[in-house]
Design an enzyme around this catalytic site. Structure first.
Site, PDB file in Angstrom:
ATOM      1  N   LYS A   1       6.278  -8.365  -4.504  1.00 32.30           N
ATOM      2  CA  LYS A   1       5.976  -7.300  -5.473  1.00 32.30           C
ATOM      3  C   LYS A   1       6.924  -7.388  -6.660  1.00 32.30           C
ATOM      4  CE  LYS A   1       3.890  -4.306  -1.967  1.00 32.30           C
ATOM      5  NZ  LYS A   1       3.983  -3.136  -1.086  1.00 32.30           N
TER       6      LYS A   1
ATOM      7  N   GLN B   1       8.267   1.081   0.829  1.00 32.62           N
ATOM      8  CA  GLN B   1       7.651   0.012   1.623  1.00 32.62           C
ATOM      9  C   GLN B   1       7.619   0.413   3.097  1.00 32.62           C
ATOM     10  OE1 GLN B   1       6.137  -2.718   0.400  1.00 32.62           O
ATOM     11  NE2 GLN B   1       5.590  -3.334   2.453  1.00 32.62           N
TER      12      GLN B   1
ATOM     13  N   ASP C   1       1.361   4.143  -4.673  1.00 34.15           N
ATOM     14  CA  ASP C   1       0.698   3.739  -3.428  1.00 34.15           C
ATOM     15  C   ASP C   1      -0.516   4.618  -3.129  1.00 34.15           C
ATOM     16  OD1 ASP C   1       1.355   1.523  -1.849  1.00 34.15           O
ATOM     17  OD2 ASP C   1       3.295   2.384  -1.314  1.00 34.15           O
TER      18      ASP C   1
HETATM   19  N1  GUN Z   1       3.137  -1.836   4.177  1.00 30.23           N
HETATM   20  C1  GUN Z   1       1.973  -2.408   4.477  1.00 30.23           C
HETATM   21  N2  GUN Z   1       1.040  -2.115   3.534  1.00 30.23           N
HETATM   22  C2  GUN Z   1       1.647  -1.323   2.629  1.00 30.23           C
HETATM   23  C3  GUN Z   1       1.203  -0.688   1.421  1.00 30.23           C
HETATM   24  O1  GUN Z   1       0.060  -0.782   0.984  1.00 30.23           O
HETATM   25  N3  GUN Z   1       2.150   0.042   0.762  1.00 30.23           N
HETATM   26  C4  GUN Z   1       3.419   0.163   1.213  1.00 30.23           C
HETATM   27  N4  GUN Z   1       4.258   0.901   0.510  1.00 30.23           N
HETATM   28  N5  GUN Z   1       3.848  -0.414   2.324  1.00 30.23           N
HETATM   29  C5  GUN Z   1       2.969  -1.150   3.020  1.00 30.23           C
END
Ligand code: GUN
Length: 288
Positions: free
Chosen positions: A56, A100, A123
């Protein structure tokens, strides 16, 4: 007969999105406005979180989104993260806040999501943003399910009237996916760990979305001819470097009309959608 564009290529489509986002950021910042910014909070003992945050970060840098990280030990208290989020909510230079997942078991992710200001909730997990999606007035939308809709739209797949089965009812993928597909005009079946015969449903479905962490869960006899398969699974097999989805790709490929590969399908779309959401938060289009 194998169709030319049978593979829903998330890498190609994400590149198109990234180019657009990059151009928008160049335009926005051309007159001296600051660059968009994303705050990322994660727990350092989790290897997959480390990898995803790294991905990311690289993607953000590529398009001109600045990032700032807060890394905590597994023992961090919920209160500490909530206090940090409240500070970031009030920081005018922060456009998006991402926590996350997974979080340690002693932290309730719902307490975390509801603390993030809905305007900065890149998110899309805040109850307000989920509620807006539920009421057909989407604002910031969860990245994986939104990315899947973008991918289907890019291939000009008409979803209206199709029967979609979702396997897995998580807050992150299955539930928002159901809302997205409903919004797109599909008839939805959501299956989960208490569903008696999941394959009875998949056999009748025009679209199948699966993300349950079980490699080879679906084979050719479990899917309808001409169906569209979206594989959200990410599985590592012991002693293998390669990543596998939840679908036996080779088995279903001759039978389906479209399918996402793993890797290179849903994953890159999720990351590109996070960039899209961060830009959206920066442009602050929404009234709350
Ligand atoms: N962990 C697995 N998928 C995601 C997601 O879409 N967002 C976040 N923040 N963590 C994750």
């Amino acid at each position: 007969m194998i169709q030319k564009n049978k593979i829903l290529n998330g890498i190609d489509v994400s590149k198109i999105m990234i180019k657009k986002i990059k151009n928008s950021i160049i335009n926005e910042t051309g007159s001296g406005k600051r660059f968009p910014s994303l705050a990322m909070i994660w727990i350092n003992n989790n290897e997959s979180s480390k990898l995803y945050v790294k991905k990311k970060n690289i993607a953000c840098q590529d398009v001109g989104i600045s990032t700032k990280e807060w890394i905590f030990d597994n023992s961090v208290q919920e209160k500490k993260i909530i206090e940090l989020i409240k500070t970031l909510n009030n920081d005018e230079k922060i456009d998006g806040i991402l926590i996350q997942l997974p979080l340690p078991n002693h932290i309730n992710p719902n307490n975390i999501f509801k603390t993030i200001h809905p305007k900065k909730d890149v998110d899309g997990f805040h109850p307000y943003n989920i509620g807006c999606l539920c009421q057909k007035t989407p604002k910031l939308r969860p990245c994986t399910s939104k990315g899947i809709i973008t991918l289907l739209n890019q291939y000009k797949i008409r979803m209206q009237g199709l029967h979609a089965t979702i396997i897995g009812a998580s807050n992150i993928v299955g539930r928002p996916m159901a809302l997205e597909l409903l919004f797109a005009g599909c008839t939805i079946t959501i299956t989960h760990r208490f569903t008696k015969n999941i394959k009875k449903h998949t056999k009748k479905s025009d679209i199948i979305i699966i993300g349950i962490g079980k490699p080879n869960f679906l084979n050719d006899q479990d899917v309808k001819s001409g169906s569209i398969i979206i594989d959200v699974g990410i599985n590592k097999l012991p002693k293998e470097k390669k990543i596998y989805g939840d679908v036996n790709f080779k088995s279903v490929f001759p039978k389906v009309s479209y399918i996402t590969p793993v890797p290179g399908g849903v994953g890159p779309m999720t990351v590109a959608t996070l960039l899209e959401n961060t830009l959206e938060a920066y442009q602050n289009k929404h009234q709350y």
